[in-house]
Design a protein around this motif. Structure first.
Motif, PDB file in Angstrom:
ATOM      1  N   THR A  18     -41.314  69.324  78.719  1.00  0.00           N
ATOM      2  CA  THR A  18     -40.125  69.928  78.131  1.00  0.00           C
ATOM      3  C   THR A  18     -40.376  70.034  76.634  1.00  0.00           C
ATOM      4  OG1 THR A  18     -38.691  68.985  79.817  1.00  0.00           O
ATOM      5  CG2 THR A  18     -37.638  69.651  77.745  1.00  0.00           C
ATOM      6  N   VAL A  19     -40.106  71.211  76.083  1.00  0.00           N
ATOM      7  CA  VAL A  19     -40.366  71.472  74.672  1.00  0.00           C
ATOM      8  C   VAL A  19     -39.053  71.494  73.909  1.00  0.00           C
ATOM      9  CG1 VAL A  19     -41.359  73.115  73.052  1.00  0.00           C
ATOM     10  CG2 VAL A  19     -42.424  72.773  75.278  1.00  0.00           C
ATOM     11  N   ALA A  20     -38.965  70.686  72.862  1.00  0.00           N
ATOM     12  CA  ALA A  20     -37.763  70.638  72.037  1.00  0.00           C
ATOM     13  C   ALA A  20     -37.738  71.774  71.026  1.00  0.00           C
ATOM     14  CB  ALA A  20     -37.683  69.296  71.304  1.00  0.00           C
ATOM     15  N   GLU A  21     -38.894  72.107  70.482  1.00  0.00           N
ATOM     16  CA  GLU A  21     -38.988  73.150  69.473  1.00  0.00           C
ATOM     17  C   GLU A  21     -40.267  73.944  69.681  1.00  0.00           C
ATOM     18  OE1 GLU A  21     -38.650  72.110  65.324  1.00  0.00           O
ATOM     19  OE2 GLU A  21     -37.768  70.185  65.891  1.00  0.00           O
ATOM     20  N   THR A  22     -40.210  75.205  69.323  1.00  0.00           N
ATOM     21  CA  THR A  22     -41.416  76.015  69.302  1.00  0.00           C
ATOM     22  C   THR A  22     -41.635  76.523  67.892  1.00  0.00           C
ATOM     23  OG1 THR A  22     -40.231  78.036  69.835  1.00  0.00           O
ATOM     24  CG2 THR A  22     -41.104  76.761  71.691  1.00  0.00           C
ATOM     25  N   GLY A  23     -42.800  76.941  67.638  1.00  0.00           N
ATOM     26  CA  GLY A  23     -43.147  77.515  66.342  1.00  0.00           C
ATOM     27  C   GLY A  23     -44.431  78.284  66.517  1.00  0.00           C
ATOM     28  N   PRO A  24     -45.008  78.736  65.444  1.00  0.00           N
ATOM     29  CA  PRO A  24     -46.278  79.447  65.558  1.00  0.00           C
ATOM     30  C   PRO A  24     -47.344  78.541  66.185  1.00  0.00           C
ATOM     31  CG  PRO A  24     -45.371  79.655  63.355  1.00  0.00           C
ATOM     32  CD  PRO A  24     -44.543  78.638  64.079  1.00  0.00           C
ATOM     33  N   VAL A  25     -48.159  79.114  67.059  1.00  0.00           N
ATOM     34  CA  VAL A  25     -49.255  78.372  67.668  1.00  0.00           C
ATOM     35  C   VAL A  25     -50.456  78.468  66.739  1.00  0.00           C
ATOM     36  CG1 VAL A  25     -50.822  78.254  69.637  1.00  0.00           C
ATOM     37  CG2 VAL A  25     -48.400  78.791  69.993  1.00  0.00           C
TER      38      VAL A  25
ATOM     39  N   MET B 268     -45.454  73.389  68.751  1.00  0.00           N
ATOM     40  CA  MET B 268     -44.471  72.942  69.711  1.00  0.00           C
ATOM     41  C   MET B 268     -44.202  71.464  69.494  1.00  0.00           C
ATOM     42  SD  MET B 268     -45.566  74.545  73.354  1.00  0.00           S
ATOM     43  CE  MET B 268     -47.283  74.180  73.198  1.00  0.00           C
ATOM     44  N   THR B 269     -42.992  71.085  69.755  1.00  0.00           N
ATOM     45  CA  THR B 269     -42.630  69.681  69.772  1.00  0.00           C
ATOM     46  C   THR B 269     -42.270  69.327  71.207  1.00  0.00           C
ATOM     47  OG1 THR B 269     -41.775  69.820  67.525  1.00  0.00           O
ATOM     48  CG2 THR B 269     -41.049  67.947  68.858  1.00  0.00           C
ATOM     49  N   VAL B 270     -43.095  68.509  71.826  1.00  0.00           N
ATOM     50  CA  VAL B 270     -42.870  68.104  73.212  1.00  0.00           C
ATOM     51  C   VAL B 270     -41.885  66.943  73.214  1.00  0.00           C
ATOM     52  CG1 VAL B 270     -43.950  67.164  75.285  1.00  0.00           C
ATOM     53  CG2 VAL B 270     -45.148  68.883  73.923  1.00  0.00           C
ATOM     54  N   SER B 271     -40.780  67.102  73.946  1.00  0.00           N
ATOM     55  CA  SER B 271     -39.780  66.032  74.006  1.00  0.00           C
ATOM     56  C   SER B 271     -39.986  65.115  75.203  1.00  0.00           C
ATOM     57  CB  SER B 271     -38.363  66.598  74.009  1.00  0.00           C
ATOM     58  OG  SER B 271     -38.180  67.454  75.112  1.00  0.00           O
ATOM     59  N   SER B 272     -40.610  65.632  76.281  1.00  0.00           N
ATOM     60  CA  SER B 272     -40.917  64.763  77.422  1.00  0.00           C
ATOM     61  C   SER B 272     -42.039  65.374  78.254  1.00  0.00           C
ATOM     62  CB  SER B 272     -39.684  64.543  78.300  1.00  0.00           C
ATOM     63  OG  SER B 272     -39.285  65.733  78.925  1.00  0.00           O
ATOM     64  N   VAL B 273     -42.806  64.494  78.863  1.00  0.00           N
ATOM     65  CA  VAL B 273     -43.811  64.903  79.843  1.00  0.00           C
ATOM     66  C   VAL B 273     -43.152  64.708  81.196  1.00  0.00           C
ATOM     67  CG1 VAL B 273     -46.102  64.447  80.778  1.00  0.00           C
ATOM     68  CG2 VAL B 273     -45.690  64.202  78.320  1.00  0.00           C
ATOM     69  N   ASP B 274     -42.939  65.809  81.900  1.00  0.00           N
ATOM     70  CA  ASP B 274     -42.122  65.781  83.113  1.00  0.00           C
ATOM     71  C   ASP B 274     -42.898  65.423  84.379  1.00  0.00           C
ATOM     72  OD1 ASP B 274     -39.971  66.486  81.486  1.00  0.00           O
ATOM     73  OD2 ASP B 274     -40.398  68.614  81.760  1.00  0.00           O
ATOM     74  N   ARG B 275     -44.098  65.963  84.513  1.00  0.00           N
ATOM     75  CA  ARG B 275     -44.888  65.609  85.701  1.00  0.00           C
ATOM     76  C   ARG B 275     -46.330  66.073  85.542  1.00  0.00           C
ATOM     77  NH1 ARG B 275     -42.314  70.269  87.288  1.00  0.00           N
ATOM     78  NH2 ARG B 275     -43.542  71.724  88.531  1.00  0.00           N
ATOM     79  N   TYR B 276     -47.182  65.409  86.290  1.00  0.00           N
ATOM     80  CA  TYR B 276     -48.598  65.747  86.356  1.00  0.00           C
ATOM     81  C   TYR B 276     -48.771  66.890  87.346  1.00  0.00           C
ATOM     82  CZ  TYR B 276     -53.504  65.151  87.693  1.00  0.00           C
ATOM     83  OH  TYR B 276     -54.822  65.352  87.982  1.00  0.00           O
ATOM     84  N   LEU B 277     -49.483  67.945  86.950  1.00  0.00           N
ATOM     85  CA  LEU B 277     -49.666  69.116  87.808  1.00  0.00           C
ATOM     86  C   LEU B 277     -50.998  69.115  88.545  1.00  0.00           C
ATOM     87  CD1 LEU B 277     -48.309  71.894  85.444  1.00  0.00           C
ATOM     88  CD2 LEU B 277     -47.104  70.746  87.319  1.00  0.00           C
TER      89      LEU B 277
END
Length: 69
Positions: A31-38, A1-10
């Motif tokens: 928010t994830v910009a891209e996904t791929g194999p984990v 995964m490519t994380v584009s932003s950290v939106d909030r603390y849960l």
């Protein structure tokens, strides 16, 4: 995964890890910009799940974080 932003603390929770010491897990919504194999490096299994409804195999700590998101 490519994380584009950290939106909030849960939230966080503590658990006893496989070495018998306490670990604190911090959780964030992202928010994830891209996904791929984990590719797992620390765990044997992963599962994508909606944060509502039945969450089989999920610990109480993770369940509290997901259902409060």
């Amino acid at each position: 995964m490519t994380v584009s932003s950290v939106d909030r603390y849960l939230g966080h929770f503590d658990y006893v890890n496989s070495r018998g010491t306490t670990t604190r897990q911090f959780n964030f919504a992202v928010t994830v910009a891209e996904t791929g194999p984990v590719v797992l490096t620390e765990h044997d299994l992963h599962r994508w799940a909606a944060p509502t409804g039945d969450l089989p195999g999920v610990t109480d700590g993770v369940r509290r974080i997901l259902t409060s998101a």
